[in-house]
Design a protein around this motif. Structure first.
Motif, PDB file in Angstrom:
ATOM      1  N   UNK A   1       0.983  -1.202   0.247  1.00 45.48           N
ATOM      2  CA  UNK A   1       0.004   0.060  -0.367  1.00 45.48           C
ATOM      3  C   UNK A   1       0.898   1.821  -0.443  1.00 45.48           C
ATOM      4  N   UNK A   2       1.508   1.551  -1.213  1.00 47.34           N
ATOM      5  CA  UNK A   2       2.213   2.470  -1.323  1.00 47.34           C
ATOM      6  C   UNK A   2       1.684   4.036  -0.246  1.00 47.34           C
ATOM      7  N   UNK A   3       0.077   3.921  -1.365  1.00 51.31           N
ATOM      8  CA  UNK A   3      -0.198   5.363  -1.144  1.00 51.31           C
ATOM      9  C   UNK A   3      -0.270   5.765   0.541  1.00 51.31           C
ATOM     10  N   UNK A   4      -0.458   4.226   1.242  1.00 52.06           N
ATOM     11  CA  UNK A   4      -0.383   4.611   2.893  1.00 52.06           C
ATOM     12  C   UNK A   4       0.826   4.628   3.520  1.00 52.06           C
ATOM     13  N   UNK A   5       1.587   4.590   2.522  1.00 49.84           N
ATOM     14  CA  UNK A   5       3.078   4.468   3.024  1.00 49.84           C
ATOM     15  C   UNK A   5       3.503   5.882   3.020  1.00 49.84           C
ATOM     16  N   UNK A   6       3.201   6.333   2.271  1.00 49.11           N
ATOM     17  CA  UNK A   6       3.376   8.188   1.517  1.00 49.11           C
ATOM     18  C   UNK A   6       2.589   9.080   2.928  1.00 49.11           C
ATOM     19  N   UNK A   7       1.557   8.487   2.892  1.00 50.70           N
ATOM     20  CA  UNK A   7       0.836   9.260   4.122  1.00 50.70           C
ATOM     21  C   UNK A   7       1.491   9.118   5.127  1.00 50.70           C
ATOM     22  N   UNK A   8       1.970   7.950   6.007  1.00 52.09           N
ATOM     23  CA  UNK A   8       2.841   7.751   7.261  1.00 52.09           C
ATOM     24  C   UNK A   8       4.081   8.514   6.600  1.00 52.09           C
ATOM     25  N   UNK A   9       4.417   8.836   5.839  1.00 52.97           N
ATOM     26  CA  UNK A   9       5.867   9.261   6.284  1.00 52.97           C
ATOM     27  C   UNK A   9       5.556  11.389   5.747  1.00 52.97           C
TER      28      UNK A   9
ATOM     29  N   UNK B   1      10.173  14.812  -5.222  1.00 50.82           N
ATOM     30  CA  UNK B   1      11.158  14.750  -5.365  1.00 50.82           C
ATOM     31  C   UNK B   1      11.047  13.423  -4.022  1.00 50.82           C
ATOM     32  N   UNK B   2      11.101  14.039  -2.796  1.00 51.25           N
ATOM     33  CA  UNK B   2      11.503  13.024  -1.684  1.00 51.25           C
ATOM     34  C   UNK B   2      10.129  12.008  -2.136  1.00 51.25           C
ATOM     35  N   UNK B   3       9.166  11.963  -1.905  1.00 49.26           N
ATOM     36  CA  UNK B   3       7.998  11.049  -1.989  1.00 49.26           C
ATOM     37  C   UNK B   3       7.981  10.314  -2.980  1.00 49.26           C
ATOM     38  N   UNK B   4       9.199  10.408  -4.574  1.00 52.33           N
ATOM     39  CA  UNK B   4       9.782   9.170  -5.602  1.00 52.33           C
ATOM     40  C   UNK B   4      11.250   8.615  -5.291  1.00 52.33           C
ATOM     41  N   UNK B   5      11.688   9.432  -4.474  1.00 53.48           N
ATOM     42  CA  UNK B   5      12.852   8.679  -3.318  1.00 53.48           C
ATOM     43  C   UNK B   5      12.549   8.000  -2.509  1.00 53.48           C
ATOM     44  N   UNK B   6      11.417   7.936  -2.012  1.00 58.87           N
ATOM     45  CA  UNK B   6      11.013   7.589  -0.893  1.00 58.87           C
ATOM     46  C   UNK B   6      10.313   5.687  -1.651  1.00 58.87           C
ATOM     47  N   UNK B   7       9.918   5.897  -2.783  1.00 59.10           N
ATOM     48  CA  UNK B   7       8.923   4.922  -3.304  1.00 59.10           C
ATOM     49  C   UNK B   7      10.540   3.793  -3.974  1.00 59.10           C
ATOM     50  N   UNK B   8      11.225   4.742  -4.701  1.00 61.12           N
ATOM     51  CA  UNK B   8      12.328   3.755  -5.411  1.00 61.12           C
ATOM     52  C   UNK B   8      13.342   3.120  -4.168  1.00 61.12           C
ATOM     53  N   UNK B   9      12.942   3.250  -3.298  1.00 64.10           N
ATOM     54  CA  UNK B   9      14.054   3.056  -1.784  1.00 64.10           C
ATOM     55  C   UNK B   9      12.968   1.541  -1.662  1.00 64.10           C
TER      56      UNK B   9
END
Length: 73
Positions: free
Chosen positions: A14-22, A44-52
């Protein structure tokens, strides 16, 4: 608690939920950035989080016997 929640969301993919947490931490880190650049930098930060996260999901952890075999030799 937050680490467990993130791990649970990663397992569920659940990538969207992960971004909501961050998101609160991202917003807090952007306070010293100019207003014109905040939205772009947040993306950019959100994209890097998803890449990692995708990289971390690909890492295979050895089981106990593989670990022992690797370190005993």
């Amino acid at each position: 608690m937050m680490e467990n929640q993130i791990l649970h969301e990663v397992e569920n993919k659940d990538l969207e939920r992960i971004l909501e947490i961050f998101r609160p931490a991202i917003k807090k880190s952007l306070i010293n950035t100019r207003m014109q650049e905040r939205e772009d930098l947040e993306q950019e930060i959100s994209m890097k989080i998803l890449e990692k996260l995708s990289y971390l999901q690909e890492i295979r952890t050895p089981d106990f016997f593989e670990f022992i075999e690797y370190h005993v030799d």
